[in-house]
Design a protein around this motif. Structure first.
Motif, PDB file in Angstrom:
ATOM      1  N   PHE A 106      -4.432 -38.810   0.184  1.00  0.00           N
ATOM      2  CA  PHE A 106      -4.648 -39.630  -1.016  1.00  0.00           C
ATOM      3  C   PHE A 106      -3.838 -40.914  -0.945  1.00  0.00           C
ATOM      4  N   VAL A 107      -2.587 -40.777  -0.510  1.00  0.00           N
ATOM      5  CA  VAL A 107      -1.741 -41.971  -0.417  1.00  0.00           C
ATOM      6  C   VAL A 107      -2.270 -42.931   0.640  1.00  0.00           C
ATOM      7  N   ILE A 108      -2.761 -42.399   1.774  1.00  0.00           N
ATOM      8  CA  ILE A 108      -3.216 -43.259   2.857  1.00  0.00           C
ATOM      9  C   ILE A 108      -4.507 -43.995   2.512  1.00  0.00           C
ATOM     10  N   PHE A 109      -5.478 -43.253   1.965  1.00  0.00           N
ATOM     11  CA  PHE A 109      -6.808 -43.839   1.757  1.00  0.00           C
ATOM     12  C   PHE A 109      -7.028 -44.313   0.318  1.00  0.00           C
ATOM     13  N   ARG A 110      -6.914 -43.399  -0.626  1.00  0.00           N
ATOM     14  CA  ARG A 110      -7.194 -43.764  -2.013  1.00  0.00           C
ATOM     15  C   ARG A 110      -6.179 -44.767  -2.545  1.00  0.00           C
ATOM     16  N   GLY A 111      -4.937 -44.580  -2.151  1.00  0.00           N
ATOM     17  CA  GLY A 111      -3.906 -45.489  -2.629  1.00  0.00           C
ATOM     18  C   GLY A 111      -4.105 -46.901  -2.102  1.00  0.00           C
ATOM     19  N   ARG A 112      -4.541 -47.044  -0.869  1.00  0.00           N
ATOM     20  CA  ARG A 112      -4.758 -48.376  -0.295  1.00  0.00           C
ATOM     21  C   ARG A 112      -5.907 -49.090  -0.982  1.00  0.00           C
TER      22      ARG A 112
END
Length: 423
Positions: A306-312
């Motif tokens: 989530f942090v890598i993809f959605r957060g970006r």
């Protein structure tokens, strides 16, 4: 969409392998007679059940009534500690007095039973100097391996305690010799744990005997199934007679937390960091159970993704903040230019003199108020030559007099005080 389907397939396979793969192994003392983990009692229960005389499981108070009239039988309790009420203690004493055998493998003898077996003088009187600080009657020792002895034959047994197939320290119990201080009682030492102390005794009562072993861990699956160590529990259990066996599960209604008092799992100096899993019993418990471990790692993986993809994707573009322009100097230059153009050189010099006083006060701590002469030690405080300071003081007195100044006077004033700004 194709890549998403592949990820779903991979996660599904991991879930199936985690839930239905090799079962996890519990390396703690639960003493479950149906458990097949190293420190459970499935092996002993099956061996005793295979005896010709048979084995009876005592599950409730109605089952305990079977002990009221039998003779020539054996009573067994194996666990952390039995929870006897007064009626159960009386019934057990009557049971042994009729000629039966009671074998207890527990960390300690309950008080209501112990003072009958050891006598008031030994159980209470011999420990008056200890007060209530710890249990000195059944002291604990930390060992990973030990040599155990069986008396009176003198046989020795090399025993090794392990956790995850590696030697590990465990908290074992011994029996204080002060409990055997009354020589008139029919008590006998039958075993010892190396130099740590006594761990197996016989306590005569009427026509029968109580046998108490303070380390029930040595009767678990790990030792019974080990080709080198099974001889020790075999030697200890040789005191069990040929009659039927009654296995007591009723008085083990409350199971002790297996990680509650073990030095391998609870580190009192836990401060987090690198010993996170070794020092934190909660995370250690999660790691040892495959379902919880799978859920834990799935949660961590989900948060990471989530942090890598959605957060970006949702992150707002950080705006470039322009450097703030210092308009104070430009304002001062503008005002000074206007004053100069009007020809009011005296007012311009007064403003410059006020700026000089502020500068010296802020940089050198020179207390110089408006309308007062400069301090006498100005040269010493600023570190400038005396002739430079005298030249500046001369021009300062001219400006302070309030007379009209010409262009040359203003220029001489600026040149005289300029060195004072360099300190």
């Amino acid at each position: 969409m194709a890549r998403l389907s592949v990820w779903k397939y991979v996660l599904g396979c991991l879930a199936v392998l985690s839930l239905y793969g090799c079962p996890s192994t519990r390396w703690y003392e639960t003493y479950d007679y149906e458990g097949k983990d190293p420190y459970e009692l499935y092996g002993l229960y099956q061996l005793l059940s295979a005896r010709p005389e048979g084995l009876t499981l005592l599950r409730d108070s109605s089952d305990l009534a079977q002990l009221d009239s039998v003779t020539g039988t054996n009573y067994l309790f194996l666990g952390h500690s039995p929870f006897y009420q007064e009626q159960a203690v009386t019934g057990l004493l009557d049971y042994v007095e009729r000629g039966n055998t009671a074998f207890l493998a527990a960390n300690e003898v309950p008080e209501d039973l112990a003072y009958h077996l050891f006598g008031d003088d030994c159980y209470y009187g011999a420990f008056e100097d200890y007060g209530y600080y710890g249990d000195e009657r059944f002291p604990s020792v930390q060992v990973d391996s030990a040599v155990a002895y069986r008396y009176p034959a003198g046989d020795s047994f090399q025993l090794v305690l392990v956790r995850r197939h590696k030697p590990a320290y465990f908290s074992l119990r011994t029996i204080s010799d002060r409990l055997l201080c009354d020589e008139t009682l029919d008590n006998q030492v039958l075993g010892a744990l190396d130099t740590s102390g006594i761990n197996f005794i016989r306590l005569g009562w009427g026509k029968g005997n109580f046998y108490f072993h303070s380390d029930p861990i040595y009767f678990t699956n790990w030792f019974l199934l080990d080709s080198l160590q099974y001889r020790y529990p075999e030697a200890m259990l040789s005191v069990v007679g040929t009659g039927p066996v009654y296995w007591d599960e009723y008085h083990r209604r409350f199971r002790q937390d297996p990680t509650g008092n073990n030095p391998q799992t609870v580190q009192r100096d836990y401060t987090g960091g690198r010993n996170l899993l070794n020092g934190n019993p909660t995370l250690r418990y999660v790691q040892e159970r495959r379902e919880l471990a799978f859920a834990w790692y799935t949660l961590l993986a989900g948060v990471f993704l989530f942090v890598i993809f959605r957060g970006r994707r949702r992150q707002r573009i950080i705006p470039i903040i322009p450097r703030r322009e210092n308009s104070s100097k430009r304002f001062i230059d503008t005002i000074s230019r206007l004053v100069y153009q009007k020809g009011n050189h005296a007012q311009l010099a007064q403003r410059e003199l006020a700026s000089l006083r502020f500068h010296l006060n802020h940089r050198r701590g020179v207390r110089w108020t408006e309308g007062q002469p400069p301090p006498d030690d100005l040269a010493e405080r600023t570190g400038l030559p005396q002739e430079v300071v005298d030249r500046a003081l001369t021009q300062i007195r001219v400006v302070s007099a309030g007379k009209k100044l010409e262009d040359g006077d203003l220029l001489r004033f600026y040149r005289a005080i300029e060195p004072l700004y360099g300190v």
